[in-house]
Design a protein around this motif. Structure first.
Motif, PDB file in Angstrom:
ATOM      1  N   ILE A   1       0.857  -1.182   0.000  1.00  0.00           N
ATOM      2  CA  ILE A   1       0.000   0.000   0.000  1.00  0.00           C
ATOM      3  C   ILE A   1       0.892   1.229   0.000  1.00  0.00           C
ATOM      4  N   VAL A   2       0.714   2.059  -1.016  1.00  0.00           N
ATOM      5  CA  VAL A   2       1.565   3.237  -1.205  1.00  0.00           C
ATOM      6  C   VAL A   2       0.971   4.452  -0.517  1.00  0.00           C
ATOM      7  N   SER A   3      -0.346   4.608  -0.597  1.00  0.00           N
ATOM      8  CA  SER A   3      -0.982   5.754   0.054  1.00  0.00           C
ATOM      9  C   SER A   3      -2.448   5.462   0.301  1.00  0.00           C
ATOM     10  N   ILE A   4      -3.003   6.174   1.302  1.00  0.00           N
ATOM     11  CA  ILE A   4      -4.436   6.143   1.563  1.00  0.00           C
ATOM     12  C   ILE A   4      -4.884   7.591   1.754  1.00  0.00           C
ATOM     13  N   LYS A   5      -5.691   8.070   0.818  1.00  0.00           N
ATOM     14  CA  LYS A   5      -6.198   9.429   0.862  1.00  0.00           C
ATOM     15  C   LYS A   5      -7.562   9.456   1.524  1.00  0.00           C
ATOM     16  N   SER A   6      -7.836  10.554   2.279  1.00  0.00           N
ATOM     17  CA  SER A   6      -9.129  10.678   2.949  1.00  0.00           C
ATOM     18  C   SER A   6      -9.474  12.152   3.099  1.00  0.00           C
ATOM     19  N   GLU A   7     -10.410  12.473   4.036  1.00  0.00           N
ATOM     20  CA  GLU A   7     -10.824  13.861   4.243  1.00  0.00           C
ATOM     21  C   GLU A   7      -9.597  14.749   4.484  1.00  0.00           C
ATOM     22  N   PRO A   8      -9.554  15.912   3.830  1.00  0.00           N
ATOM     23  CA  PRO A   8      -8.366  16.768   3.977  1.00  0.00           C
ATOM     24  C   PRO A   8      -8.049  17.149   5.422  1.00  0.00           C
ATOM     25  N   ASN A   9      -9.089  17.273   6.287  1.00  0.00           N
ATOM     26  CA  ASN A   9      -8.823  17.715   7.668  1.00  0.00           C
ATOM     27  C   ASN A   9      -8.207  16.617   8.530  1.00  0.00           C
ATOM     28  N   VAL A  10      -8.250  15.350   8.038  1.00  0.00           N
ATOM     29  CA  VAL A  10      -7.626  14.266   8.815  1.00  0.00           C
ATOM     30  C   VAL A  10      -6.480  13.602   8.052  1.00  0.00           C
ATOM     31  N   ASP A  11      -6.411  13.880   6.758  1.00  0.00           N
ATOM     32  CA  ASP A  11      -5.386  13.246   5.930  1.00  0.00           C
ATOM     33  C   ASP A  11      -4.057  13.948   6.148  1.00  0.00           C
ATOM     34  N   ALA A  12      -3.124  13.251   6.768  1.00  0.00           N
ATOM     35  CA  ALA A  12      -1.815  13.827   7.046  1.00  0.00           C
ATOM     36  C   ALA A  12      -0.847  13.650   5.884  1.00  0.00           C
ATOM     37  N   GLY A  13      -1.297  12.899   4.804  1.00  0.00           N
ATOM     38  CA  GLY A  13      -0.413  12.664   3.661  1.00  0.00           C
ATOM     39  C   GLY A  13       0.614  11.590   3.930  1.00  0.00           C
ATOM     40  N   GLN A  14       0.576  11.002   5.095  1.00  0.00           N
ATOM     41  CA  GLN A  14       1.496   9.928   5.465  1.00  0.00           C
ATOM     42  C   GLN A  14       0.914   9.191   6.663  1.00  0.00           C
ATOM     43  N   ARG A  15       1.547   8.117   7.043  1.00  0.00           N
ATOM     44  CA  ARG A  15       1.127   7.407   8.250  1.00  0.00           C
ATOM     45  C   ARG A  15       1.462   8.262   9.483  1.00  0.00           C
ATOM     46  N   ILE A  16       0.610   8.168  10.498  1.00  0.00           N
ATOM     47  CA  ILE A  16       0.864   8.878  11.751  1.00  0.00           C
ATOM     48  C   ILE A  16       0.911   7.845  12.880  1.00  0.00           C
ATOM     49  N   ASN A  17       1.349   8.290  14.040  1.00  0.00           N
ATOM     50  CA  ASN A  17       1.461   7.361  15.162  1.00  0.00           C
ATOM     51  C   ASN A  17       0.781   7.976  16.388  1.00  0.00           C
ATOM     52  N   TYR A  18      -0.314   7.341  16.805  1.00  0.00           N
ATOM     53  CA  TYR A  18      -1.004   7.743  18.034  1.00  0.00           C
ATOM     54  C   TYR A  18      -0.466   6.954  19.229  1.00  0.00           C
ATOM     55  N   GLY A  19       0.708   6.399  19.084  1.00  0.00           N
ATOM     56  CA  GLY A  19       1.289   5.585  20.135  1.00  0.00           C
ATOM     57  C   GLY A  19       0.969   4.113  19.989  1.00  0.00           C
ATOM     58  N   GLU A  20       0.259   3.747  18.888  1.00  0.00           N
ATOM     59  CA  GLU A  20      -0.110   2.344  18.655  1.00  0.00           C
ATOM     60  C   GLU A  20       0.347   1.888  17.280  1.00  0.00           C
ATOM     61  N   GLY A  21       1.437   2.480  16.822  1.00  0.00           N
ATOM     62  CA  GLY A  21       2.005   2.097  15.542  1.00  0.00           C
ATOM     63  C   GLY A  21       1.677   3.090  14.453  1.00  0.00           C
ATOM     64  N   ASN A  22       2.479   3.071  13.390  1.00  0.00           N
ATOM     65  CA  ASN A  22       2.270   3.952  12.233  1.00  0.00           C
ATOM     66  C   ASN A  22       1.114   3.426  11.386  1.00  0.00           C
ATOM     67  N   LYS A  23       0.106   4.287  11.240  1.00  0.00           N
ATOM     68  CA  LYS A  23      -1.085   3.896  10.480  1.00  0.00           C
ATOM     69  C   LYS A  23      -1.613   5.103   9.709  1.00  0.00           C
ATOM     70  N   TRP A  24      -2.340   4.803   8.630  1.00  0.00           N
ATOM     71  CA  TRP A  24      -3.053   5.846   7.908  1.00  0.00           C
ATOM     72  C   TRP A  24      -4.301   6.237   8.705  1.00  0.00           C
ATOM     73  N   ARG A  25      -4.683   7.524   8.586  1.00  0.00           N
ATOM     74  CA  ARG A  25      -5.852   8.021   9.298  1.00  0.00           C
ATOM     75  C   ARG A  25      -6.941   8.374   8.283  1.00  0.00           C
ATOM     76  N   ILE A  26      -8.160   7.916   8.539  1.00  0.00           N
ATOM     77  CA  ILE A  26      -9.240   8.141   7.568  1.00  0.00           C
ATOM     78  C   ILE A  26     -10.490   8.650   8.277  1.00  0.00           C
ATOM     79  N   GLN A  27     -11.388   9.230   7.465  1.00  0.00           N
ATOM     80  CA  GLN A  27     -12.719   9.646   7.922  1.00  0.00           C
ATOM     81  C   GLN A  27     -13.604   9.839   6.702  1.00  0.00           C
ATOM     82  N   ASN A  28     -14.825   9.298   6.730  1.00  0.00           N
ATOM     83  CA  ASN A  28     -15.854   9.462   5.689  1.00  0.00           C
ATOM     84  C   ASN A  28     -15.588   8.674   4.408  1.00  0.00           C
ATOM     85  N   TYR A  29     -14.396   8.744   3.878  1.00  0.00           N
ATOM     86  CA  TYR A  29     -14.067   7.984   2.666  1.00  0.00           C
ATOM     87  C   TYR A  29     -12.576   7.702   2.666  1.00  0.00           C
TER      88      TYR A  29
END
Length: 454
Positions: A324-352
């Motif tokens: 998986i190269v990228s996962i795009k989602s709502e602009p207000n939650v899409d960081a353009g890369q994986r983020i880490n909330y302390g539970e590993g690097n993951k893509w963040r999504i909302q709505n689509y």
């Protein structure tokens, strides 16, 4: 072994053939109408390439029904024959038949022959069909001749020579004229059981005709598309001799839009053993080893000579993994890369979400033309969402899932200026019902944030 019967065909005194041949000769101005024709030449031959070590060719079309009898005791029932004939076992005594009717007859002696004559008044496609005796010890063949008034000869046009328990079929693009049909006993006979046969004329037909048996099958290799072909009568069968050069997987589809018809693709190995069927307008994936196959398209009920069908074999590579190269989602939650909330690097999504990536086969090569399905399962009511796509010729894919319901917010993360609430949801990628290894297998499903500066 080829079976050959030389035909001694002086037909003087044959009222049946003289009448038909006189019409043909008069139009050709070859012989005076009063001169009895002397038919020369003619020899029955049976190709043996599909005689030994072959499976019986299965038949899914409706059987011929309610035939007119050609039995000697019932020849006066709606059938015109040579009244001098004791038995129609040679062209001198050929029984007259008409196109479009179904007939029954028997062979009562080893190596026997039964002959029939008919006339067509317009050029077109002829389809001759023999519904044979269902016995492994009996093998009847079918032969079609044209009477040539210029030379007073029978010219062998076609032979259908499958093995026992296989119906025979011949097609020919033929001018108007006089034709002879012969049924010959290659092996065995049954004096008590009738075979059925018919001859059908088709005024409209596609440019691939005649391709009604394996001897006239089209040649195809690996990926191909056939379009513009039609089923021109209820017995029409379109054959393809298919070569697969290496172990490959294919998307297979028989597309048919002719109303009121049900077409089917039948797949056989090189010995005519059935490997399966594909119903019309169904997407089927299959894998084939290197070798020779035979494909047959037939109608299971009606036909339409004006509406073409298409048949596609599209090669694809079976994927075993995806990057998986990228996962795009709502602009207000899409960081353009994986983020880490302390539970590993993951893509963040909302709505689509739109997932892009690269599918690979077991060797690591790009898996092209492969079906891809992406699944997620949200926490609210455990609702499942999915999206589908197909990999490109380079193995890349893009799959979008819309309308994703809100997250519950079971988890929280204390940021510098706000607290984020989110769920961790599974991310799964499948191809053809098989789960693929992926470099991402879960997501942060964003719910909301509360402003809380430190």
């Amino acid at each position: 072994m080829l079976k050959k019967w030389f035909l001694s065909l002086a037909i003087a005194g044959s009222a049946l053939l003289s009448g038909l041949a006189g019409q043909a000769e008069a139009s050709a101005s070859v012989l005076p109408a009063a001169t009895p024709p002397v038919v020369k030449g003619g020899e029955l031959t049976s190709p043996t390439d599909f005689k030994s070590q072959r499976d019986a060719l299965p038949e899914s079309r409706k059987p011929l029904e309610a035939p007119l009898s050609l039995d000697k005791a019932a020849r006066g029932q709606g059938l015109t024959v040579n009244v001098n004939a004791a038995l129609n076992n040679n062209p001198n005594n050929a029984a007259q038949v008409v196109t479009g009717a179904v007939y029954a007859d028997k062979i009562t002696e080893a190596g026997g022959q039964r002959w029939y004559v008919f006339q067509t008044n317009a050029p077109g496609k002829l389809t001759a069909y023999l519904q044979t005796i269902p016995s492994a010890s009996i093998d009847y063949d079918l032969h079609l001749f044209r009477y040539d008034p210029a030379t007073s000869s029978l010219v062998e046009q076609e032979t259908s020579s499958y093995g026992p328990q296989s119906n025979e079929q011949i097609s020919r693009i033929a001018p108007a004229g006089i034709y002879f049909l012969a049924v010959s006993a290659y092996t065995g006979f049954d004096a008590n059981t009738s075979y059925y046969f018919t001859v059908v004329e088709s005024a409209s037909y596609d440019t691939a005709e005649p391709d009604d048996n394996i001897w006239h099958a089209q040649q195809k290799t690996d990926s191909f598309t056939v379009s513009g072909q039609t089923i021109d009568n209820s017995l029409d069968a379109d054959w393809i001799k298919y070569t697969v050069t290496a172990a490959k997987s294919f998307h297979i589809k028989l597309a048919n839009s002719a109303p009121g018809t049900t077409y089917q693709l039948q797949i056989f190995n090189q010995n005519l053993g059935s490997l399966g069927t594909v119903d019309q307008n169904k997407d089927v994936d299959g894998s084939l080893t290197p070798g020779t196959y035979y494909l047959r398209v037939v109608s299971l009920n009606s036909y339409n000579a004006s509406v073409p069908y298409s048949l596609t074999f599209s090669e694809y590579k079976v994927p075993t993994s995806v990057d998986i190269v990228s996962i795009k989602s709502e602009p207000n939650v899409d960081a353009g890369q994986r983020i880490n909330y302390g539970e590993g690097n993951k893509w963040r999504i909302q709505n689509y979400m739109t997932v892009t990536g690269l599918a690979k086969d077991a060797s690591g090569a790009p898996a092209f033309n492969a079906p891809i399905t992406v699944y997620i399962q949200t926490k609210l009511n455990n609702k499942i969402y999915s999206g589908t796509g197909t990999t490109s010729s380079n193995g890349t894919f893009s799959v979008t899932i819309n309308g994703i319901q809100p997250a519950i917010g079971q988890n929280l993360f204390y940021g510098y200026a706000s607290t984020h609430y989110y769920d961790i949801i599974p991310l799964l990628v499948y191809s053809g019902g098989t789960q693929l290894n992926a470099n991402d297998n879960s997501l942060y499903h964003f719910a909301y944030s509360i402003y809380s500066p430190h």
